[in-house]
Design an enzyme around this catalytic site. Structure first.
Site, PDB file in Angstrom:
ATOM      1  N   TRP A  99       0.841  -1.211   0.000  1.00  0.00           N
ATOM      2  CA  TRP A  99       0.000   0.000   0.000  1.00  0.00           C
ATOM      3  C   TRP A  99       0.867   1.248   0.000  1.00  0.00           C
ATOM      4  O   TRP A  99       0.546   2.241  -0.662  1.00  0.00           O
ATOM      5  CB  TRP A  99      -0.962  -0.012   1.186  1.00  0.00           C
ATOM      6  CG  TRP A  99      -1.896  -1.178   1.155  1.00  0.00           C
ATOM      7  CD1 TRP A  99      -1.978  -2.187   2.067  1.00  0.00           C
ATOM      8  CD2 TRP A  99      -2.871  -1.477   0.138  1.00  0.00           C
ATOM      9  NE1 TRP A  99      -2.951  -3.084   1.679  1.00  0.00           N
ATOM     10  CE2 TRP A  99      -3.506  -2.679   0.516  1.00  0.00           C
ATOM     11  CE3 TRP A  99      -3.264  -0.849  -1.048  1.00  0.00           C
ATOM     12  CZ2 TRP A  99      -4.512  -3.269  -0.256  1.00  0.00           C
ATOM     13  CZ3 TRP A  99      -4.266  -1.433  -1.815  1.00  0.00           C
ATOM     14  CH2 TRP A  99      -4.878  -2.620  -1.411  1.00  0.00           C
ATOM     15  N   ASP A 166      -1.890   6.594   6.420  1.00  0.00           N
ATOM     16  CA  ASP A 166      -2.898   5.641   5.956  1.00  0.00           C
ATOM     17  C   ASP A 166      -3.143   4.693   7.127  1.00  0.00           C
ATOM     18  O   ASP A 166      -2.298   3.859   7.445  1.00  0.00           O
ATOM     19  CB  ASP A 166      -2.360   4.891   4.735  1.00  0.00           C
ATOM     20  CG  ASP A 166      -3.301   3.782   4.263  1.00  0.00           C
ATOM     21  OD1 ASP A 166      -4.365   3.576   4.886  1.00  0.00           O
ATOM     22  OD2 ASP A 166      -2.958   3.119   3.258  1.00  0.00           O
ATOM     23  N   LYS A 190     -12.153  -2.144   6.866  1.00  0.00           N
ATOM     24  CA  LYS A 190     -11.434  -3.044   7.768  1.00  0.00           C
ATOM     25  C   LYS A 190     -11.905  -2.900   9.201  1.00  0.00           C
ATOM     26  O   LYS A 190     -12.113  -3.898   9.868  1.00  0.00           O
ATOM     27  CB  LYS A 190      -9.924  -2.787   7.698  1.00  0.00           C
ATOM     28  CG  LYS A 190      -9.205  -3.522   6.589  1.00  0.00           C
ATOM     29  CD  LYS A 190      -9.091  -2.772   5.326  1.00  0.00           C
ATOM     30  CE  LYS A 190      -8.402  -3.532   4.229  1.00  0.00           C
ATOM     31  NZ  LYS A 190      -7.677  -2.647   3.324  1.00  0.00           N
TER      32      LYS A 190
HETATM   33  C1  LIG Z   1      -7.105  -2.141   2.222  1.00  0.00           C
HETATM   34  C2  LIG Z   1      -6.061  -1.083   2.293  1.00  0.00           C
HETATM   35  C3  LIG Z   1      -5.959  -0.069   1.312  1.00  0.00           C
HETATM   36  C4  LIG Z   1      -6.832  -0.040   0.086  1.00  0.00           C
HETATM   37  O1  LIG Z   1      -8.100   0.343   0.413  1.00  0.00           O
HETATM   38  P1  LIG Z   1      -9.222   0.530  -0.720  1.00  0.00           P
HETATM   39  O2  LIG Z   1     -10.321   1.135   0.091  1.00  0.00           O
HETATM   40  O3  LIG Z   1      -9.536  -0.814  -1.269  1.00  0.00           O
HETATM   41  O4  LIG Z   1      -8.694   1.452  -1.758  1.00  0.00           O
HETATM   42  C5  LIG Z   1      -4.999   0.890   1.495  1.00  0.00           C
HETATM   43  N1  LIG Z   1      -4.174   0.890   2.560  1.00  0.00           N
HETATM   44  C6  LIG Z   1      -4.235  -0.069   3.498  1.00  0.00           C
HETATM   45  C7  LIG Z   1      -3.300  -0.026   4.658  1.00  0.00           C
HETATM   46  C8  LIG Z   1      -5.175  -1.081   3.394  1.00  0.00           C
HETATM   47  O5  LIG Z   1      -5.252  -2.034   4.339  1.00  0.00           O
END
Ligand SMILES: *Cc1c(COP(=O)(O)O)cnc(C)c1O
Length: 355
Positions: A99, A166, A190
């Site tokens: 990511w 993030d 999540k």
């Molecule tokens: C799942 C995830 C993403 C991507 O998220 P989307 O909503 O599918 O774009 C980005 N960063 C992390 C740390 C993730 O776990």
């Protein structure tokens, strides 16, 4: 058979969140209309967005001067929206996994990017040490929890430059010092809601400084000014987020989520370390409390599929590791129960006895 959900995302939600959201889909607040068919402008929906914002501010103790907004596009859209809004000349990125790499790729479209730390050379098996942070950066971006590799930085670092994180896969699992951040973003699927909404916490006085014209939808000010109602927001996902935040609050808030996360992870890592069939994939001080990765020990490697089938028969769902790590990944977000973790541990112990 009872299922134990270890999916990495979208992932397990508290049962009452699903039930309450389902009820509102059938009849929203007794209005005789579904949550799916009301206008987002209707008087009934504004309180939902207001409550979502208020609960996030309360749970994370968000200081004055920050806005909480809800957008579509996933955390992946934030990979470009963050640099579009905040990259003036040069930004620093911590390269801690897939990511992070995607975020770096997008940021390079907007200016100079320096990798301040990286664990790429070791297949991201530890969280890279963030040493000296250059002082001429517009911001330092990092991923707090690496969902795929199972590494996590579970503290708010000190930095001479503004931080942007993030937090898609560990937001709401611990207290955070929001005042250290220019922005925090998270795909909600999540730890906060069903899929379909992204939450962004942004410091208002950092907006509007980037030296470029921004498309209306990309400019955070559009959404801050209109309280996430510039265009149609993802109505059902935001409702499920409110239900999840109510649940977090009722359980005792993020401090309690933190305690539970530690409790679950302690049980599972202890078994991974003890069991002769398995070993962890991450160095000990980087171990994620959210995504717990393990593989077969080399002498049991050929039993990988056998264990997968064994655990699946006992109701484990979503334990297959990401293809870039292999083996297994048990995701233990806020809604994960001790019962689920114990069921997995029992399966590991019974499997060990058979071999
Ligand atoms: C799942 C995830 C993403 C991507 O998220 P989307 O909503 O599918 O774009 C980005 N960063 C992390 C740390 C993730 O776990």
């Amino acid at each position: 058979m009872k299922k134990y959900n270890f999916n990495a995302g979208p992932s397990m939600l508290p049962r009452e969140v699903i039930e309450n959201t389902a009820k509102q889909i059938l009849d929203f607040n007794g209005e005789g209309l579904s949550l799916m068919e009301i206008s987002h402008r209707a008087k009934y929906f504004q309180p939902v967005v207001d409550e979502a914002e208020a609960l996030i501010k309360e749970l994370l103790d968000v200081p004055e001067g920050y806005s909480v907004i809800f957008l579509g596009g996933g955390a992946s859209l934030q990979f470009m929206q963050i640099p579009a809004n905040f990259l003036i000349k040069k930004a620093g990125y911590v390269n801690s996994g897939v990511w992070a790499k995607k975020a770096i790729k997008e940021a390079k479209l907007f200016g100079e990017v320096v990798e301040v730390a990286s664990s790429a050379a070791d297949n991201f098996s530890y969280y890279p040490e963030i040493g000296n942070i250059p002082t001429d950066l517009d911001y330092l971006h990092f991923t707090t929890n690496n969902t795929i590799y199972g590494t996590e930085l579970r503290q708010d670092i000190d930095s001479p430059v503004p931080l942007i994180a993030d937090m898609s896969s560990d937001i709401m699992s611990r207290p955070v010092d929001v005042s250290k951040y220019t922005a925090i973003y998270a795909g909600a699927q999540k730890n906060m809601a069903m899929a379909g909404v992204t939450c962004i916490i942004v410091k208002n006085d950092m907006l509007g400084q980037a030296p470029r014209e921004l498309p209306t939808m990309i400019d955070y000010r559009t959404h801050v000014d209109k309280g996430s109602m510039f265009n149609t927001p993802p109505v059902v996902p935001i409702y499920s987020l409110v239900e999840t935040m109510r649940w977090v609050k009722a359980q005792g808030g993020v401090a309690e989520m933190d305690r539970r996360a530690n409790e679950r992870a302690d049980i599972l890592y202890a078994e991974i370390d003890r069991n002769k069939c398995f070993r962890g994939t991450v160095s000990e001080n980087s171990r994620s409390l959210m995504n717990i990765c393990f593989v077969m020990n080399p002498e049991y490697q050929e039993l990988e599929k056998a264990f997968f089938d064994f655990a699946t028969e006992r109701g484990m769902v979503g334990i297959k590791g990401h293809r870039s790590v292999g083996g297994f990944r048990a995701s233990c977000y806020n809604a994960q129960t001790i019962e689920g973790v114990n069921a997995l541990v029992q399966a590991m112990q019974d499997f060990e006895k058979q071999h």
